[in-house]
Design a protein around this motif. Structure first.
Motif, PDB file in Angstrom:
ATOM      1  N   MET A 290       3.867  -8.588  11.223  1.00  0.00           N
ATOM      2  CA  MET A 290       4.257  -7.383  10.504  1.00  0.00           C
ATOM      3  C   MET A 290       5.851  -6.708  10.846  1.00  0.00           C
ATOM      4  N   SER A 291       5.904  -5.475  10.379  1.00  0.00           N
ATOM      5  CA  SER A 291       7.415  -5.243  10.286  1.00  0.00           C
ATOM      6  C   SER A 291       7.961  -5.303  11.779  1.00  0.00           C
TER       7      SER A 291
ATOM      8  N   GLY B 248       5.294  -4.526   5.309  1.00  0.00           N
ATOM      9  CA  GLY B 248       5.436  -3.237   4.473  1.00  0.00           C
ATOM     10  C   GLY B 248       6.533  -2.569   4.539  1.00  0.00           C
ATOM     11  N   THR B 249       6.918  -1.610   5.752  1.00  0.00           N
ATOM     12  CA  THR B 249       7.948  -0.945   5.921  1.00  0.00           C
ATOM     13  C   THR B 249       9.329  -1.695   5.839  1.00  0.00           C
TER      14      THR B 249
ATOM     15  N   ASN C  33      -4.047  -3.106   0.472  1.00  0.00           N
ATOM     16  CA  ASN C  33      -5.321  -2.873   1.291  1.00  0.00           C
ATOM     17  C   ASN C  33      -6.322  -2.069   0.654  1.00  0.00           C
TER      18      ASN C  33
ATOM     19  N   ARG D 194       6.219   4.477   4.331  1.00  0.00           N
ATOM     20  CA  ARG D 194       5.199   4.868   3.443  1.00  0.00           C
ATOM     21  C   ARG D 194       4.922   6.390   3.448  1.00  0.00           C
TER      22      ARG D 194
ATOM     23  N   ARG E 242       3.414 -10.415   6.807  1.00  0.00           N
ATOM     24  CA  ARG E 242       2.978  -9.467   5.914  1.00  0.00           C
ATOM     25  C   ARG E 242       3.843  -8.213   6.278  1.00  0.00           C
TER      26      ARG E 242
ATOM     27  N   LYS F  76       1.003  -1.152  -0.117  1.00  0.00           N
ATOM     28  CA  LYS F  76      -0.010  -0.029   0.149  1.00  0.00           C
ATOM     29  C   LYS F  76       0.484   1.195  -0.044  1.00  0.00           C
TER      30      LYS F  76
ATOM     31  N   ILE G  32      -5.656  -7.438   1.798  1.00  0.00           N
ATOM     32  CA  ILE G  32      -5.310  -7.517   3.340  1.00  0.00           C
ATOM     33  C   ILE G  32      -6.045  -6.330   4.089  1.00  0.00           C
TER      34      ILE G  32
HETATM   35  C1  LIG Z   1       0.139  -2.371   6.196  1.00  0.00           C
HETATM   36  C2  LIG Z   1      -0.223  -3.553   6.663  1.00  0.00           C
HETATM   37  C3  LIG Z   1       0.848  -4.485   6.958  1.00  0.00           C
HETATM   38  C4  LIG Z   1       2.383  -4.391   6.824  1.00  0.00           C
HETATM   39  O1  LIG Z   1       2.586  -3.185   7.758  1.00  0.00           O
HETATM   40  P1  LIG Z   1       4.364  -2.791   8.232  1.00  0.00           P
HETATM   41  O2  LIG Z   1       4.030  -2.643   9.628  1.00  0.00           O
HETATM   42  O3  LIG Z   1       4.560  -1.716   7.381  1.00  0.00           O
HETATM   43  O4  LIG Z   1       4.889  -4.177   8.030  1.00  0.00           O
HETATM   44  C5  LIG Z   1       0.445  -5.757   7.376  1.00  0.00           C
HETATM   45  N1  LIG Z   1      -0.752  -6.133   7.223  1.00  0.00           N
HETATM   46  C6  LIG Z   1      -1.848  -5.222   7.163  1.00  0.00           C
HETATM   47  C7  LIG Z   1      -3.171  -5.695   7.240  1.00  0.00           C
HETATM   48  C8  LIG Z   1      -1.408  -3.944   6.876  1.00  0.00           C
HETATM   49  O5  LIG Z   1      -2.359  -3.093   6.489  1.00  0.00           O
END
Ligand SMILES: *Cc1c(COP(=O)(O)O)cnc(C)c1O
Length: 229
Positions: free
Chosen positions: A201-202, A219-220, A53, A226, A217, A32, A73
């Motif tokens: 997550m991260s 992201g960062t 997302n 972001r 999952r 995202k 997600i």
């Molecule tokens: C954005 C998001 C992630 C990843 O988030 P980070 O903290 O950047 O790794 C994982 N799962 C969902 C549902 C998200 O919305």
């Protein structure tokens, strides 16, 4: 180009292999607010899965589909169900009967893969079933013959700081969610093989892998910060 993404991916895949040498953890890039080019760089570096997302952002970004599976997600509004079914291989963010109903109705010939979103900490600002609601939801499967539940998608409270107490609190949630997942699997609901535990997550993915997650999952940690639009 995108050297930092390539490096992040290589480092994290390596670290996952050390934590779980027997395999069985897939790393999703949560892309995202990141561009198609950045996402493709992550795929080139070895990420096997993309998560988005928002349906509209994903439609704009993936007019040409990515060469790996694409998962939703983020919360799905029922007026976007049609597009979501066209675009996504798996809808991980099924957070109510209403969404399940809408997906089932629109699924047509296809058996749709979904996951159930679980709000591990019952936080009021997060979507998802509460942990104690999951079994009852799974028991209602015959209402939705066009759906197949391939996993649980867990959202967790964030650690407030890096203290040992916070670390333990988050890990406790993870262990509870892994236990819930195993319990649901043992029930053997025909529509819910529940192969996946999507958790981490991260900020907390290493704990999630240690707790038994089969999908993380990121992201960062992969894509960098972001840019808010
Ligand atoms: C954005 C998001 C992630 C990843 O988030 P980070 O903290 O950047 O790794 C994982 N799962 C969902 C549902 C998200 O919305």
């Amino acid at each position: 180009m995108y050297q930092s993404i390539l490096e992040n991916v290589a480092q994290i895949l390596e670290r996952v292999k050390i934590l779980r040498p027997e395999g069985g953890v897939s790393v999703m890039a949560a892309t995202k607010n990141h561009s198609r080019e950045e996402a493709l760089a992550a795929i080139t570096a070895g990420v096997p899965l993309i998560g988005e997302n928002r349906v509209q952002e994903a439609r704009d970004k993936w007019i040409v589909r990515p060469p790996v599976p694409l998962h939703l997600i983020g919360h799905l509004q029922t007026n976007k169900v049609k597009y979501a079914i066209e675009l996504f291989d798996v809808i991980q963010s099924v957070d109510s009967e209403r969404v399940a109903e809408a997906l089932n109705q629109r699924a047509g010939e296809r058996r749709l893969s979904i996951m159930i979103q679980v709000n591990a900490g019952k936080e009021p600002n997060k979507m998802g079933l509460h942990p104690e609601e999951v079994l009852a939801f799974l028991a209602r499967g015959d209402k939705w013959p066009n759906l197949c539940v391939t996993g649980l998608m867990v959202v967790l409270p964030q650690a407030r700081d890096s203290s040992i107490e916070e670390n333990q609190r988050i890990r406790r949630y993870m262990q509870e969610m892994a236990e819930l997942w195993r319990m649901c699997r043992r029930e053997g609901f025909p529509w819910a093989p529940l192969q996946e535990l999507s958790m981490g997550m991260s900020g907390d993915w290493e704990w999630a892998v240690e707790s038994g997650a089969t999908m993380i999952r990121l992201g960062t940690a992969l894509m960098g910060p972001r840019i808010q639009k």
